[in-house]
Design a protein around this motif. Structure first.
Motif, short mmCIF file in Angstrom:
data_model
loop_
_atom_site.label_atom_id
_atom_site.label_comp_id
_atom_site.label_asym_id
_atom_site.label_seq_id
_atom_site.Cartn_x
_atom_site.Cartn_y
_atom_site.Cartn_z
N ARG A 193 0.83 -1.21 0.00
CA ARG A 193 0.00 0.00 0.00
C ARG A 193 0.87 1.27 0.00
N VAL A 194 0.44 2.27 -0.73
CA VAL A 194 1.13 3.56 -0.76
C VAL A 194 0.33 4.56 0.07
N ASN A 195 0.98 5.27 0.95
CA ASN A 195 0.28 6.21 1.81
C ASN A 195 1.13 7.46 2.05
N GLY A 196 0.62 8.62 1.74
CA GLY A 196 1.32 9.86 2.07
C GLY A 196 2.32 10.27 1.01
N ASP A 197 2.20 11.51 0.51
CA ASP A 197 3.13 11.95 -0.54
C ASP A 197 3.73 13.31 -0.20
N LEU A 198 3.74 13.65 1.09
CA LEU A 198 4.36 14.92 1.48
C LEU A 198 5.86 14.85 1.17
N ARG A 216 14.74 5.43 1.93
CA ARG A 216 13.80 5.85 2.95
C ARG A 216 14.21 5.26 4.29
N TYR A 275 8.67 17.39 4.14
CA TYR A 275 8.34 16.41 5.18
C TYR A 275 9.59 16.14 5.99
N SER A 307 8.60 6.64 9.33
CA SER A 307 9.37 5.99 8.26
C SER A 307 9.42 6.91 7.04
N THR A 349 12.97 15.32 3.66
CA THR A 349 12.96 15.02 2.23
C THR A 349 13.84 16.07 1.52
N GLN A 386 7.22 5.45 -3.01
CA GLN A 386 7.54 4.89 -1.71
C GLN A 386 8.94 5.28 -1.27
N GLY A 431 4.12 4.29 11.35
CA GLY A 431 4.56 4.60 9.99
C GLY A 431 4.96 6.04 9.72
N VAL A 432 4.36 6.99 10.43
CA VAL A 432 4.69 8.41 10.23
C VAL A 432 6.19 8.68 10.27
N LYS A 466 9.95 8.80 3.73
CA LYS A 466 10.27 8.38 2.37
C LYS A 466 11.12 9.45 1.69
N1 LIG Z 1 8.12 11.75 2.45
C1 LIG Z 1 7.09 11.19 3.10
N2 LIG Z 1 7.31 10.12 3.90
C2 LIG Z 1 6.28 9.56 4.56
C3 LIG Z 1 4.97 10.08 4.48
C4 LIG Z 1 4.76 11.22 3.65
O1 LIG Z 1 3.65 11.76 3.49
N3 LIG Z 1 5.85 11.73 2.96
N4 LIG Z 1 3.93 9.49 5.17
C5 LIG Z 1 4.30 8.62 6.32
C6 LIG Z 1 3.19 7.77 6.73
S1 LIG Z 1 1.96 8.50 7.62
C7 LIG Z 1 3.17 6.42 6.49
S2 LIG Z 1 1.98 5.43 7.14
C8 LIG Z 1 4.21 5.79 5.65
C9 LIG Z 1 3.57 5.06 4.49
O2 LIG Z 1 4.52 4.41 3.70
P1 LIG Z 1 4.08 3.77 2.34
O3 LIG Z 1 3.56 4.83 1.44
O4 LIG Z 1 5.28 3.08 1.78
O5 LIG Z 1 2.97 2.78 2.67
O6 LIG Z 1 5.13 6.71 5.14
C10 LIG Z 1 5.51 7.74 6.01
N5 LIG Z 1 6.54 8.49 5.35
#
Ligand SMILES: Nc1nc2c(c(=O)[nH]1)N[C@H]1C(S)=C(S)[C@@H](COP(=O)(O)O)O[C@H]1N2
Ligand SMILES: [Mo]
Length: 260
Positions: free
Chosen positions: A94-99, A219, A185, A230, A180, A214, A227-228, A232
């Motif tokens: 799953r992909v979540n968050g693109d800040l 990352r 972020y 971790s 980033t 991702q 997850g917040v 990316k």
């Molecule tokens: N650069 C960046 N990293 C980020 C985020 C983001 O919005 N931007 N969202 C975070 C959150 S809230 C989660 S749950 C995970 C999601 O990782 P995924 O997209 O690989 O599932 O990344 C984290 N790292």
């Protein structure tokens, strides 16, 4: 009416069945309103408490601070997040968050800037990191928003990276900070959690280079946190004895520690 109040203070044995029911109903309502009033008064009080820069009110903050002490005490290199067989890993994940991932980005020119305690910057590319021993982990990735997924990651242990580059002075500091490349972020992490053996500077998902969304090329994967943390696409890495900035904690008052 006078009789009714008299009944309230008369023993049940001296009353008819309907008088007993009436009495019990009145008593139930009395306590219902008493507790409702208490709850509303308590909530109103909580809302009026001063907050840390307008986000989390101080009584809630103190509970979070106590939680943090407990979790900090529980964290140890011997307490590992549960690991799973590779066959259980979600593919695709799953992909979540693109800040911090929306700014145009040149993957070829990418370097990680490691800002040392001296102020000097170490510039590293992906090959530099791939030269270090590779570690894989399959664990249940948990997002604070309420979903989780077993996922399979590969990269280099953060602790091994710190050793390999002689970042001992930095590893002795209290906090790690990551942002980033576009700085949109950023996360702050307590050093014991960063140095935990399951924390990875990660460049692979399901045995393949990280997809762009991702965090290609690198990352963080930190299974002892939600997850917040971790982040990316690492651009800058820095160290401090004060808490490093943290997007969700600074902007929305999320728990800085966010430990699991
Ligand atoms: N650069 C960046 N990293 C980020 C985020 C983001 O919005 N931007 N969202 C975070 C959150 S809230 C989660 S749950 C995970 C999601 O990782 P995924 O997209 O690989 O599932 O990344 C984290 N790292
Ligand atoms: Mo998340």
């Amino acid at each position: 009416m006078a009789n009714f109040f008299k009944n309230l203070f008369t023993r049940n044995s001296g009353l008819t069945t309907s008088q007993v029911i009436e009495k019990k109903t009145v008593i139930s309502f009395f306590f219902f309103f008493l507790f409702m009033g208490g709850a509303i008064a308590g909530w109103t009080w909580l809302r009026r408490q001063p907050s840390d820069s307008g986000k989390t009110s101080s009584p809630i903050r103190s509970v979070l601070d106590v939680n943090e002490k407990i979790f900090d005490g529980l964290l140890s290199d011997k307490h590992l997040a549960k690991e799973y067989p590779v066959s259980q890993a979600a593919n695709p994940a799953r992909v979540n968050g693109d800040l911090g991932l929306k700014t145009p980005f040149d993957p070829v020119a990418w370097k990680m800037n490691v800002i040392k305690a001296s102020g000097d910057t170490l510039k590293l590319n992906l090959d530099d990191l791939k030269k270090l021993p590779k570690t894989e982990i399959v664990f249940n990735f948990k997002c604070i928003e309420g979903w989780s997924q077993v996922t399979h990651w590969g990269g280099v242990r953060f602790s091994a990276f710190m050793k390999a580059y002689g970042l001992d002075e930095e590893a002795a500091m209290k906090y790690l900070g990551l942002s980033t490349p576009d700085k949109q972020y950023y996360v702050g992490i307590d050093m014991p959690s960063a140095l935990h053996p399951q924390t990875l500077l990660c460049y692979e998902l399901n045995g393949q280079p990280l997809p762009m969304n991702q965090g290609y090329p690198l990352r963080l994967i930190i299974p002892v946190k939600y997850g917040v943390k971790s982040l990316k696409r690492i651009g800058d890495m820095y160290f401090s004895n004060q808490r490093t900035p943290d997007y969700w904690s600074d902007k929305k008052g999320y728990d800085y520690y966010s430990g699991l």
